[in-house]
Design a protein around this motif. Structure first.
Motif, mmCIF file in Angstrom:
data_model
loop_
_atom_site.group_PDB
_atom_site.id
_atom_site.type_symbol
_atom_site.label_atom_id
_atom_site.label_comp_id
_atom_site.label_asym_id
_atom_site.label_seq_id
_atom_site.Cartn_x
_atom_site.Cartn_y
_atom_site.Cartn_z
ATOM 1 N N ALA A 1 0.834 -0.995 0.176
ATOM 2 C CA ALA A 1 -0.092 -0.204 0.014
ATOM 3 C C ALA A 1 0.867 1.360 -0.005
ATOM 4 N N PRO A 2 0.272 2.348 -0.297
ATOM 5 C CA PRO A 2 1.081 3.600 -0.341
ATOM 6 C C PRO A 2 1.522 3.769 1.138
ATOM 7 N N GLY A 3 2.870 4.106 1.157
ATOM 8 C CA GLY A 3 3.200 4.462 2.800
ATOM 9 C C GLY A 3 3.815 3.243 3.204
ATOM 10 N N ALA A 4 3.928 1.919 2.721
ATOM 11 C CA ALA A 4 4.371 0.669 3.172
ATOM 12 C C ALA A 4 5.778 0.952 3.380
ATOM 13 N N SER B 1 13.479 -3.257 8.713
ATOM 14 C CA SER B 1 13.501 -1.911 8.652
ATOM 15 C C SER B 1 14.065 -1.200 7.541
ATOM 16 N N ASN C 1 7.595 -4.179 7.217
ATOM 17 C CA ASN C 1 8.675 -3.230 7.051
ATOM 18 C C ASN C 1 8.186 -2.117 8.445
ATOM 19 N N LYS C 2 9.194 -1.269 8.482
ATOM 20 C CA LYS C 2 9.245 -0.472 9.955
ATOM 21 C C LYS C 2 9.241 -1.149 11.123
ATOM 22 N N ASP D 1 11.410 -1.109 13.288
ATOM 23 C CA ASP D 1 11.960 -0.420 14.075
ATOM 24 C C ASP D 1 10.982 0.460 15.009
ATOM 25 N N ILE D 2 9.964 0.734 14.671
ATOM 26 C CA ILE D 2 8.801 1.467 15.128
ATOM 27 C C ILE D 2 8.173 0.789 16.500
ATOM 28 N N LYS E 1 7.648 1.226 0.377
ATOM 29 C CA LYS E 1 8.230 0.443 -0.962
ATOM 30 C C LYS E 1 9.514 1.132 -1.581
ATOM 31 N N SER E 2 9.417 2.454 -1.465
ATOM 32 C CA SER E 2 10.683 3.117 -2.268
ATOM 33 C C SER E 2 11.813 3.031 -1.394
HETATM 34 P P1 GDP Z 1 5.943 3.756 -0.287
HETATM 35 O O1 GDP Z 1 4.782 4.847 -0.644
HETATM 36 O O2 GDP Z 1 5.435 2.585 -0.063
HETATM 37 O O3 GDP Z 1 6.804 3.969 -1.309
HETATM 38 O O4 GDP Z 1 6.505 4.559 1.069
HETATM 39 P P2 GDP Z 1 7.938 5.182 1.307
HETATM 40 O O5 GDP Z 1 9.093 4.471 1.069
HETATM 41 O O6 GDP Z 1 7.658 6.447 0.460
HETATM 42 O O7 GDP Z 1 7.661 5.657 2.767
HETATM 43 C C1 GDP Z 1 6.608 6.242 3.431
HETATM 44 C C2 GDP Z 1 7.096 6.913 4.653
HETATM 45 O O8 GDP Z 1 7.725 5.574 5.483
HETATM 46 C C3 GDP Z 1 8.356 7.669 4.770
HETATM 47 O O9 GDP Z 1 8.435 8.870 5.337
HETATM 48 C C4 GDP Z 1 9.763 6.722 4.817
HETATM 49 O O10 GDP Z 1 10.846 7.427 5.720
HETATM 50 C C5 GDP Z 1 9.137 5.953 6.053
HETATM 51 N N1 GDP Z 1 9.549 4.372 6.347
HETATM 52 C C6 GDP Z 1 10.037 3.757 5.277
HETATM 53 N N2 GDP Z 1 10.510 2.826 5.660
HETATM 54 C C7 GDP Z 1 10.566 2.833 7.135
HETATM 55 C C8 GDP Z 1 11.098 1.841 8.347
HETATM 56 O O11 GDP Z 1 11.686 0.909 8.040
HETATM 57 N N3 GDP Z 1 10.956 2.586 9.523
HETATM 58 C C9 GDP Z 1 10.545 3.626 9.562
HETATM 59 N N4 GDP Z 1 10.380 4.290 10.987
HETATM 60 N N5 GDP Z 1 10.012 4.551 8.463
HETATM 61 C C10 GDP Z 1 9.958 4.150 7.464
#
Ligand code: GDP
Length: 340
Positions: free
Chosen positions: A76-79, A252, A214-215, A217-218, A81-82
């Motif tokens: 999903a957006p924000g997961a 993470s 993912n994430k 670490d949170i 991915k990038s």
């Molecule tokens: P996308 O929309 O799936 O491509 O998501 P992004 O890669 O743009 O990440 C969305 C937000 O989550 C950004 O602010 C990232 O810095 C944050 N983020 C991505 N991976 C992690 C992680 O492993 N830990 C934490 N705390 N934040 C993350």
């Protein structure tokens, strides 16, 4: 890595190519970025003369494709991915690989943008010569977008990229479409209650070869809990291969944790599938499915652009809607026009 030495820069396969196109083929095989970008632009063009040229160029490149691993990443957006792809990509480059990142985003044709359009994404990876990042084509329907991405993938392979990552957002049918063009399909999830349920409900978990939270670490505990839940859910689903039970990992992307472990699971998948013959069988099946998709869309296009069909269709549709004729009879009459 010298990519040109083992390749005949087109050779016999390119017979019949116009000079300019032979030049493109040679450039791609030598790994020249400009030629690569120009070839993908040709492939993405909807003009029929460009499409004809693109088919010839692709035919010349085909013998030089396939020696790669194709990884689909959906979330999903924000997961993240990038962020994940950037961390992974840099790791892989440091291990001597060349990485191409392509996107399938059907919404890009509506919004005019795309999930990879934003230049601030994958900033570090963008700057590396060993990486090539291409946003989603905005070629209309999901089928159109996906076909262009499939072709772009082959061009990248011919140019010597040995890891192809196809990114997609979790909207509509895009996950299934991407799973149908890659060797291994990864679902990137957030350890939030609800996110995993959504994925299970939508049937995406069933097509995932690997699930990654993912994430982590949170909240490490939440991530471990989500992993446990997902593992339990997966045991109840039918596996796509008798030799592979999809692993569930926590990572993470931001703290760069779990990425090496993730890649070793991808390598293990490849080794396992190659040993059982499923790796090649899947690619062969995907190629034939792709041909059928193109036949289906070609027939549809042929039907809709036929002058007699165009002339008769509106009245026929009204007759069907108002019950004056049956759908079956109307379809048979319209299809019969194709034989005239
Ligand atoms: P996308 O929309 O799936 O491509 O998501 P992004 O890669 O743009 O990440 C969305 C937000 O989550 C950004 O602010 C990232 O810095 C944050 N983020 C991505 N991976 C992690 C992680 O492993 N830990 C934490 N705390 N934040 C993350």
């Amino acid at each position: 890595m010298d990519l040109s030495s083992s390749k005949s820069a087109g050779g016999g396969a390119a017979a019949g190519l116009a000079h300019a196109d032979q030049h493109l083929v040679d450039g791609v095989l030598r790994g020249h970025r400009r030629a690569l970008a120009k070839t993908i632009t040709l492939v993405e063009s909807t003009r029929s003369d460009h499409q004809r040229r693109a088919r010839q160029v692709l035919a010349a490149l085909l013998p030089h494709t396939g020696r790669t691993i194709r990884v689909g990443i959906s979330g999903a957006p924000g997961a993240g991915k990038s962020t994940f792809i950037e961390t992974l990509g840099i790791n892989l480059i440091e291990a001597g690989r060349r990485v191409a990142v392509l996107a399938v985003d059907p919404s890009s044709s509506v919004s005019g943008g795309s999930i990879l359009g934003d230049k601030t994404r994958m900033e570090m990876l963008c700057q590396r010569d060993e990486a090539f990042i291409r946003p989603s084509p905005s070629a209309g329907s999901l089928g159109g977008v996906a076909d262009k991405t499939r072709e772009a993938m082959l061009v990248c392979e011919a140019a010597g990229f040995d890891v192809i990552i196809v990114e997609t957002v979790g909207v509509g049918q895009s996950e299934t479409t991407v799973a149908g063009m890659v060797d291994v399909f990864v679902l990137l999830q957030l350890p939030n209650a609800g996110d995993d349920l959504q994925a299970i409900k939508k049937g995406i978990v069933e097509i995932a070869d690997l699930v990654v939270f993912n994430k982590a670490d949170i909240d490490e505990r939440a991530a471990a809990f989500a992993r446990g839940q997902m593992r339990a859910a997966l045991t109840m689903l039918r596996c796509s291969s008798p030799n592979w039970r999809p692993p569930v990992l926590t990572v993470s992307a931001l703290a760069k944790r779990g990425i090496v472990e993730f890649w070793s699971e991808i390598e293990r998948y490849r080794t396992t599938m190659m040993a059982s013959g499923e790796f090649d069988a899947k690619r062969r099946r995907q190629a034939v499915d792709w041909m059928w998709n193109l036949i289906d869309s070609g027939l549809r296009h042929h039907f809709h652009s036929h002058p007699a069909v165009r002339a008769a269709l509106p009245a026929m549709a009204t007759d069907v809607a108002e019950g004056r004729t049956t759908p079956g009879a109307a379809a048979a009459r319209l299809l019969a026009y194709l034989h005239h």
